[in-house]
Design an enzyme around this catalytic site. Structure first.
Site, PDB file in Angstrom:
ATOM      1  N   TYR A  50       0.824  -1.223   0.000  1.00 25.94           N
ATOM      2  CA  TYR A  50       0.000   0.000   0.000  1.00 25.94           C
ATOM      3  C   TYR A  50       0.856   1.270   0.000  1.00 25.94           C
ATOM      4  O   TYR A  50       0.348   2.370  -0.219  1.00 25.94           O
ATOM      5  CB  TYR A  50      -0.964   0.035   1.195  1.00 25.94           C
ATOM      6  CG  TYR A  50      -1.926  -1.145   1.269  1.00 25.94           C
ATOM      7  CD1 TYR A  50      -2.205  -1.921   0.148  1.00 25.94           C
ATOM      8  CD2 TYR A  50      -2.553  -1.482   2.469  1.00 25.94           C
ATOM      9  CE1 TYR A  50      -3.072  -3.011   0.225  1.00 25.94           C
ATOM     10  CE2 TYR A  50      -3.423  -2.565   2.550  1.00 25.94           C
ATOM     11  CZ  TYR A  50      -3.663  -3.318   1.427  1.00 25.94           C
ATOM     12  OH  TYR A  50      -4.524  -4.391   1.511  1.00 25.94           O
ATOM     13  N   HIS A 106       0.827 -11.636   1.319  1.00 25.78           N
ATOM     14  CA  HIS A 106      -0.273 -10.903   0.676  1.00 25.78           C
ATOM     15  C   HIS A 106      -0.910 -11.695  -0.474  1.00 25.78           C
ATOM     16  O   HIS A 106      -2.126 -11.702  -0.623  1.00 25.78           O
ATOM     17  CB  HIS A 106       0.252  -9.558   0.163  1.00 25.78           C
ATOM     18  CG  HIS A 106      -0.781  -8.499   0.017  1.00 25.78           C
ATOM     19  ND1 HIS A 106      -0.526  -7.169   0.228  1.00 25.78           N
ATOM     20  CD2 HIS A 106      -2.089  -8.546  -0.328  1.00 25.78           C
ATOM     21  CE1 HIS A 106      -1.615  -6.464   0.027  1.00 25.78           C
ATOM     22  NE2 HIS A 106      -2.589  -7.282  -0.318  1.00 25.78           N
ATOM     23  N   GLN A 161      -6.911 -14.001   4.533  1.00 25.74           N
ATOM     24  CA  GLN A 161      -7.696 -12.799   4.191  1.00 25.74           C
ATOM     25  C   GLN A 161      -8.044 -12.861   2.699  1.00 25.74           C
ATOM     26  O   GLN A 161      -7.156 -12.866   1.850  1.00 25.74           O
ATOM     27  CB  GLN A 161      -6.873 -11.532   4.510  1.00 25.74           C
ATOM     28  CG  GLN A 161      -7.673 -10.260   4.274  1.00 25.74           C
ATOM     29  CD  GLN A 161      -6.906  -8.979   4.575  1.00 25.74           C
ATOM     30  OE1 GLN A 161      -6.641  -8.177   3.684  1.00 25.74           O
ATOM     31  NE2 GLN A 161      -6.559  -8.758   5.830  1.00 25.74           N
ATOM     32  N   LEU A 192     -18.466  -4.902   1.322  1.00 27.35           N
ATOM     33  CA  LEU A 192     -19.605  -4.038   0.972  1.00 27.35           C
ATOM     34  C   LEU A 192     -19.837  -3.972  -0.531  1.00 27.35           C
ATOM     35  O   LEU A 192     -20.699  -3.216  -0.996  1.00 27.35           O
ATOM     36  CB  LEU A 192     -19.381  -2.628   1.545  1.00 27.35           C
ATOM     37  CG  LEU A 192     -19.279  -2.563   3.075  1.00 27.35           C
ATOM     38  CD1 LEU A 192     -18.993  -1.131   3.543  1.00 27.35           C
ATOM     39  CD2 LEU A 192     -20.556  -3.088   3.743  1.00 27.35           C
ATOM     40  N   THR A 242     -13.132  -0.042   5.129  1.00 25.64           N
ATOM     41  CA  THR A 242     -12.545   1.285   5.303  1.00 25.64           C
ATOM     42  C   THR A 242     -13.639   2.309   5.043  1.00 25.64           C
ATOM     43  O   THR A 242     -14.656   1.985   4.425  1.00 25.64           O
ATOM     44  CB  THR A 242     -11.339   1.491   4.349  1.00 25.64           C
ATOM     45  OG1 THR A 242     -10.590   2.605   4.770  1.00 25.64           O
ATOM     46  CG2 THR A 242     -11.770   1.692   2.906  1.00 25.64           C
TER      47      THR A 242
HETATM   48  N1  LIG Z   1      -5.560  -8.701   1.069  1.00 28.64           N
HETATM   49  C1  LIG Z   1      -5.915  -8.110  -0.050  1.00 28.64           C
HETATM   50  O1  LIG Z   1      -5.501  -8.505  -1.155  1.00 28.64           O
HETATM   51  C2  LIG Z   1      -6.857  -6.928   0.010  1.00 28.64           C
HETATM   52  C3  LIG Z   1      -7.526  -6.498  -1.149  1.00 28.64           C
HETATM   53  C4  LIG Z   1      -8.409  -5.427  -1.026  1.00 28.64           C
HETATM   54  C5  LIG Z   1      -8.599  -4.807   0.198  1.00 28.64           C
HETATM   55  N2  LIG Z   1      -7.915  -5.233   1.287  1.00 28.64           N
HETATM   56  C6  LIG Z   1      -8.058  -4.554   2.606  1.00 28.64           C
HETATM   57  O2  LIG Z   1      -9.420  -4.349   2.884  1.00 28.64           O
HETATM   58  C7  LIG Z   1      -9.644  -2.958   3.124  1.00 28.64           C
HETATM   59  C8  LIG Z   1     -11.056  -2.587   2.765  1.00 28.64           C
HETATM   60  O3  LIG Z   1     -11.309  -2.927   1.426  1.00 28.64           O
HETATM   61  P1  LIG Z   1     -12.569  -2.411   0.644  1.00 28.64           P
HETATM   62  O4  LIG Z   1     -12.371  -0.960   0.343  1.00 28.64           O
HETATM   63  O5  LIG Z   1     -12.782  -3.305  -0.499  1.00 28.64           O
HETATM   64  O6  LIG Z   1     -13.744  -2.575   1.718  1.00 28.64           O
HETATM   65  P2  LIG Z   1     -15.317  -2.410   1.587  1.00 28.64           P
HETATM   66  O7  LIG Z   1     -15.823  -2.487   2.969  1.00 28.64           O
HETATM   67  O8  LIG Z   1     -15.897  -3.352   0.585  1.00 28.64           O
HETATM   68  O9  LIG Z   1     -15.527  -0.965   0.987  1.00 28.64           O
HETATM   69  C9  LIG Z   1     -15.231   0.197   1.695  1.00 28.64           C
HETATM   70  C10 LIG Z   1     -15.645   1.356   0.816  1.00 28.64           C
HETATM   71  O10 LIG Z   1     -17.047   1.297   0.704  1.00 28.64           O
HETATM   72  C11 LIG Z   1     -17.539   2.596   0.611  1.00 28.64           C
HETATM   73  N3  LIG Z   1     -18.946   2.539   1.005  1.00 28.64           N
HETATM   74  C12 LIG Z   1     -19.440   1.983   2.116  1.00 28.64           C
HETATM   75  N4  LIG Z   1     -20.784   2.071   2.141  1.00 28.64           N
HETATM   76  C13 LIG Z   1     -21.127   2.711   1.012  1.00 28.64           C
HETATM   77  C14 LIG Z   1     -22.368   3.123   0.472  1.00 28.64           C
HETATM   78  N5  LIG Z   1     -23.521   2.878   1.113  1.00 28.64           N
HETATM   79  N6  LIG Z   1     -22.347   3.763  -0.707  1.00 28.64           N
HETATM   80  C15 LIG Z   1     -21.196   4.005  -1.350  1.00 28.64           C
HETATM   81  N7  LIG Z   1     -19.988   3.660  -0.885  1.00 28.64           N
HETATM   82  C16 LIG Z   1     -19.957   3.006   0.286  1.00 28.64           C
HETATM   83  C17 LIG Z   1     -16.672   3.362   1.548  1.00 28.64           C
HETATM   84  O11 LIG Z   1     -16.690   4.722   1.151  1.00 28.64           O
HETATM   85  P3  LIG Z   1     -16.870   5.949   2.201  1.00 28.64           P
HETATM   86  O12 LIG Z   1     -15.503   6.493   2.399  1.00 28.64           O
HETATM   87  O13 LIG Z   1     -17.768   6.866   1.468  1.00 28.64           O
HETATM   88  O14 LIG Z   1     -17.492   5.391   3.446  1.00 28.64           O
HETATM   89  C18 LIG Z   1     -15.295   2.726   1.337  1.00 28.64           C
HETATM   90  O15 LIG Z   1     -14.550   3.379   0.349  1.00 28.64           O
HETATM   91  C19 LIG Z   1      -8.557  -2.270   2.318  1.00 28.64           C
HETATM   92  O16 LIG Z   1      -8.332  -0.948   2.721  1.00 28.64           O
HETATM   93  C20 LIG Z   1      -7.398  -3.179   2.604  1.00 28.64           C
HETATM   94  O17 LIG Z   1      -6.861  -2.897   3.879  1.00 28.64           O
HETATM   95  C21 LIG Z   1      -7.065  -6.296   1.226  1.00 28.64           C
END
Ligand SMILES: NC(=O)c1ccc[n+]([C@@H]2O[C@H](COP(=O)([O-])OP(=O)(O)OC[C@H]3O[C@@H](n4cnc5c(N)ncnc54)[C@H](OP(=O)(O)O)[C@@H]3O)[C@@H](O)[C@H]2O)c1
Length: 289
Positions: A50, A106, A161, A192, A242
């Site tokens: 990241y 990862h 994960q 989400l 996030t």
């Molecule tokens: N291990 C891996 O390969 C891997 C891959 C991907 C991610 N990750 C980890 O997982 C974390 C979270 O990933 P993710 O972003 O995919 O999580 P997520 O929980 O699916 O999505 C979070 C996003 O959803 C948005 N959101 C939530 N509710 C919403 C709504 N009602 N309408 C519109 N937007 C909405 C949020 O925006 P707002 O800011 O507007 O709330 C935020 O940007 C990453 O930061 C990372 O640490 C790991």
């Protein structure tokens, strides 16, 4: 007392982690991390890839939270240019801590290509032995990848994960079942996605009706996102999410104290979710176009 899940090495992990990838990828995460901790988050999910571990560390420092009150994860970069231990030591310096709580491989991609997955895991086991990370685990691992590691592992990965939401349940459920049998906790990212990456799908009505029932039962508004998190909690899955909004972080944390989903609601989420397949991350790991 906030909800935690027990890991197979005797440690415990808070059910909700605040991620510094996706929306914060390659960006200064300090202010967001500090705000998340102030909102009640105690689990931070970072990664070497990241490119912002220093600002993750800065946010933790700025929040003044005690080291033992915060759970920190980082992950090994996909193609390490140094020994795994040395990359972690660099991460620890950037994070400003002596140890992390959880260190993950990862992705298995490079190790598989080079035929080194078992060797990587041995190095991970050394890291745990030396106390540089309390727990060790993997990310984006298929059942076959896990089986390979388990052939010679003396430490079973504490977590895997993976992308987990109802629209990958058709293919992810067998990873979930395998991990459950082996005592490996699943951490979900992308949870989400059915709400904002793939809206208009078959689980929308299921989420809406469960949210409506829980709203009536709890006496305060419950969102479809909370229903998705509740589904994960009831399956014993950690949610890594996030948000840029403190109100949404607080709402997510509050999910733990909501009434349970019924078994009918859970099976409707899984049955309707399996009618669509939508993967947003790591398609090459799952051999998907
Ligand atoms: N291990 C891996 O390969 C891997 C891959 C991907 C991610 N990750 C980890 O997982 C974390 C979270 O990933 P993710 O972003 O995919 O999580 P997520 O929980 O699916 O999505 C979070 C996003 O959803 C948005 N959101 C939530 N509710 C919403 C709504 N009602 N309408 C519109 N937007 C909405 C949020 O925006 P707002 O800011 O507007 O709330 C935020 O940007 C990453 O930061 C990372 O640490 C790991």
């Amino acid at each position: 007392m906030s909800l935690k899940f027990a890991l197979n090495d005797g440690t415990r992990i808070p059910w909700l982690g605040f991620g510094t990838g996706t929306a914060l990828y390659s960006r200064d995460a300090a202010a967001s991390v500090k705000a998340a901790i102030e909102a009640g988050v105690s689990h931070l999910d970072g990664a070497q890839m990241y490119g912002n571990e220093d600002s993750l560390g800065q946010g933790i420092k700025d929040s003044r939270i005690a080291r033992d009150k915060v759970y920190i994860t980082t992950k090994l970069v996909e193609s390490p240019a140094d020994t795994i231990k040395n990359t972690l030591k660099t991460s620890l310096k950037k994070l400003g801590v002596d140890y992390v709580d959880l260190f993950l491989i990862h992705t298995p991609v490079t190790a598989l290509k080079e035929g080194k997955l078992k060797q990587w895991w041995k190095e991970m086991e050394e890291i745990k032995k030396e106390g540089l990370s309390k727990s060790i685990g993997v990310s984006n691992f298929t059942v076959e990848n896990l089986q390979l590691v388990l052939e010679e592992a003396t430490v079973i990965p504490a977590v895997n994960q993976i992308e987990l939401h109802p629209y990958v349940w058709d293919t992810a459920s067998h990873i979930y079942d395998f991990c459950k049998e082996k005592g490996i906790v699943i951490e979900s990212f992308g949870a989400l996605s059915p709400i904002f990456r793939a809206s208009g799908g078959p689980i929308d009505p299921v989420l809406a009706s469960a949210a409506e029932r829980l709203t009536k039962e709890s006496g305060s508004p419950v969102s479809p996102g909370q229903v998705l998190f509740k589904w994960l909690i009831q399956k014993g899955v950690v949610a890594v999410t996030t948000s840029s909004k403190v109100s949404r972080i607080k709402e997510s944390l509050a999910t733990a104290s909501l009434p349970d989903l019924t078994s009918e609601e859970i099976s409707a989420i899984e049955t309707e979710g399996s009618k669509w397949h939508k993967r947003f991350f790591g398609k090459r790991i799952y051999n998907e176009a």
